[in-house]
Design a protein around this motif. Structure first.
Motif, mmCIF file in Angstrom:
data_model
loop_
_atom_site.group_PDB
_atom_site.id
_atom_site.type_symbol
_atom_site.label_atom_id
_atom_site.label_comp_id
_atom_site.label_asym_id
_atom_site.label_seq_id
_atom_site.Cartn_x
_atom_site.Cartn_y
_atom_site.Cartn_z
ATOM 1 N N LEU A 131 1.852 6.972 11.226
ATOM 2 C CA LEU A 131 1.799 6.019 10.199
ATOM 3 C C LEU A 131 2.201 4.563 10.903
ATOM 4 O O LEU A 131 3.074 4.619 11.834
ATOM 5 N N HIS A 132 1.624 3.704 10.325
ATOM 6 C CA HIS A 132 1.956 2.079 10.749
ATOM 7 C C HIS A 132 1.891 1.812 11.972
ATOM 8 O O HIS A 132 2.675 0.776 12.765
ATOM 9 N N ARG A 149 -4.080 1.584 12.477
ATOM 10 C CA ARG A 149 -3.874 2.253 11.242
ATOM 11 C C ARG A 149 -3.574 1.260 10.145
ATOM 12 O O ARG A 149 -4.369 1.216 9.207
ATOM 13 N N ASP A 150 -2.582 0.258 10.423
ATOM 14 C CA ASP A 150 -2.152 -0.652 9.599
ATOM 15 C C ASP A 150 -3.406 -1.507 9.135
ATOM 16 O O ASP A 150 -3.596 -1.948 7.761
ATOM 17 N N SER A 166 -6.112 0.200 6.930
ATOM 18 C CA SER A 166 -5.488 0.474 5.632
ATOM 19 C C SER A 166 -5.442 -0.835 4.715
ATOM 20 O O SER A 166 -5.795 -1.076 3.656
ATOM 21 N N GLY A 171 6.558 0.314 5.405
ATOM 22 C CA GLY A 171 6.694 1.736 5.433
ATOM 23 C C GLY A 171 8.203 1.950 6.231
ATOM 24 O O GLY A 171 8.997 1.047 6.795
ATOM 25 N N ASP A 177 -2.079 5.829 -2.973
ATOM 26 C CA ASP A 177 -2.296 6.050 -1.591
ATOM 27 C C ASP A 177 -3.586 6.487 -1.173
ATOM 28 O O ASP A 177 -4.111 6.045 -0.142
ATOM 29 N N ASP A 190 -1.345 4.464 2.662
ATOM 30 C CA ASP A 190 0.171 4.302 3.494
ATOM 31 C C ASP A 190 1.142 3.131 3.017
ATOM 32 O O ASP A 190 2.247 2.865 3.658
#
Length: 431
Positions: A136-137, A141-142, A145, A278, A322, A328
């Motif tokens: 995550l993050h 990936r950020d 998203s 997050g 989500d 996320d």
């Protein structure tokens, strides 16, 4: 299938253990339930298959986004009637194993299976976030998203948000104010809390379409660096800055906040961005902004929070949000947010709760969307427009019901002397 609506009502009440307070109309034209008020329309048997394959909120969301489920009548009233039964409930309940062992539920589930005529699982609507991999993050990936949510199209956002192009809670002096006035008043409130003065440097983290940057530069004479991960937002903001003749005072970057190295800044605004950070990265976020400020510099952190349950302060992810809205994204209680800002070194000087203000803002956005529905569908897709209508209406009710809130936290990076630089009557910034 004769009288599918009555069978659905009976099965739903068996599974839920409570009376269904809303009318149902099924795909065969049958109707069951209270004659007055909103109606839950089950357009296709496929809606039941979605629930069989993904019980709970995600299955319902997929049926809604695909148009298999609909609401006729007052959407807010319908969601309010069903909120305690169908939508995610934060209260602890029985485990899946306990539910599966309940004879009443097992009988109802078998009946629902026969009514649904299950075939292979229906594919999710295309608006759903694709498969995600990796931690995550991360920066990659950020960025993905953020693109899913914000790169929907600037024209679509303009339709929903109105001329202000501000995608965060407005500040309402009265319920009779216009959305544009309320958003302008919010931006001005942020500027006053930050005590912006001509010549200061402001970092606007998550700058969106440039509204805060333009207001701060035009009304307070500051130099602004605005950062976003959305290429569409940045293109819009840069054109807006040029049209306003402010290119000498505003720079818009497509940049992660973790990559900003040109501090120190006199002030930082982070308006509706921190929900994307997050739990794992929040302390890093706080420490990064702390390092980018001058001693005595101020941070205005404007962030949605959820209510804690059972005295715990953990982050929580909503299945529908989500999958379809903010991939996320995570909400934490405000106590955890202030604790981590303090852990990073900030002194918390003010916290203002704006929960009711966000409910008013969301209801106005929903009204904008509904008033121009065919155009909204054309600018995005039928599924995307349905996602937005549901999430904004449900969020308005969540703010009104005190299930979530939004807070402006004013924090200061202490000077070596300990002086905060704030007046004794800090809230004179409202003057």
């Amino acid at each position: 299938m004769a009288d599918a609506a009555s069978r659905l009502r009976t099965l739903a009440e068996q599974l839920l253990g409570a009376r269904l307070p809303i009318r149902i109309r099924a795909w065969d034209g049958s109707v069951s339930g209270p004659p007055n008020g909103p109606t839950l329309v089950v357009r296709r048997r496929r809606a039941l298959r979605r629930l069989m394959w993904k019980p709970g909120e995600l299955g319902l969301a997929r049926a809604w986004v695909a148009g298999d489920l609909d609401i006729e009548g007052d959407l807010y009233r319908a969601l309010g009637l069903m909120s305690g039964l169908l939508w995610e409930n934060d209260e602890p309940g029985r485990s899946k194993r306990e539910l599966a062992a309940d004879p009443r539920i097992r009988t109802a589930a078998r009946s629902l299976l026969r009514l649904a005529r299950p075939l292979p699982a229906p594919p999710p609507p295309r608006e759903e976030v694709g498969r995600r991999s990796g931690p995550l993050h991360t920066k990659i990936r950020d960025r993905q998203s953020i693109s899913h949510h914000y790169d929907v199209g600037n024209d679509f956002y303009a339709l929903v948000l109105g001329p202000s192009m501000v995608y965060s809670c407005a500040y309402w002096e009265s319920e009779d104010a216009t959305l544009e006035d309320a958003q302008r008043d919010k931006l001005e409130l942020v500027c006053r809390k930050l005590a912006l003065r001509p010549g200061m440097r402001l970092l606007d983290v998550g700058c969106g379409w440039g509204s805060m940057a333009v207001h701060a530069a035009r009304a307070h004479g500051v130099h602004v660096v605005g950062i976003t991960l959305s290429a569409e937002q940045a293109a819009y903001a840069r054109k807006r800055v040029a049209d306003e003749g402010l290119t000498d005072r505003i720079e818009i970057r497509v940049q992660d906040y973790r990559d900003v190295t040109d501090g120190p800044y006199d002030a930082i605004s982070s308006i509706g961005m921190a929900e994307h950070v997050g739990s794992e990265g929040y302390l890093e976020y706080a420490r990064t902004l702390y390092a980018l400020l001058k001693p005595g510099g101020r941070l205005l952190n404007h962030q949605i929070a959820r209510r804690p349950q059972d005295d715990e302060l953990a982050y929580r992810v909503n299945a529908f949000i989500d999958a379809y809205v903010f991939p996320d994204g995570e909400l934490a209680p405000v106590g955890r947010t202030t604790a981590q800002l303090e852990q990073a070194g900030f002194e918390i000087r003010d916290l203002e709760a704006l929960r009711e203000h966000y409910a008013l803002t969301l209801r106005q956005w929903v009204a904008n969307l509904e008033a121009r529905w065919p155009e909204a569908v054309r600018l995005s897709s039928p599924g995307r427009a349905r996602v937005w209508r549901l999430y904004m209406a449900a969020s308005a009710l969540a703010f009104e019901g005190n299930r979530i809130g939004v807070n402006q936290i004013l924090a200061v990076k202490p000077r070596a002397t300990g002086a905060s630089g704030l007046p004794l009557r800090a809230r004179d910034w409202r003057a």
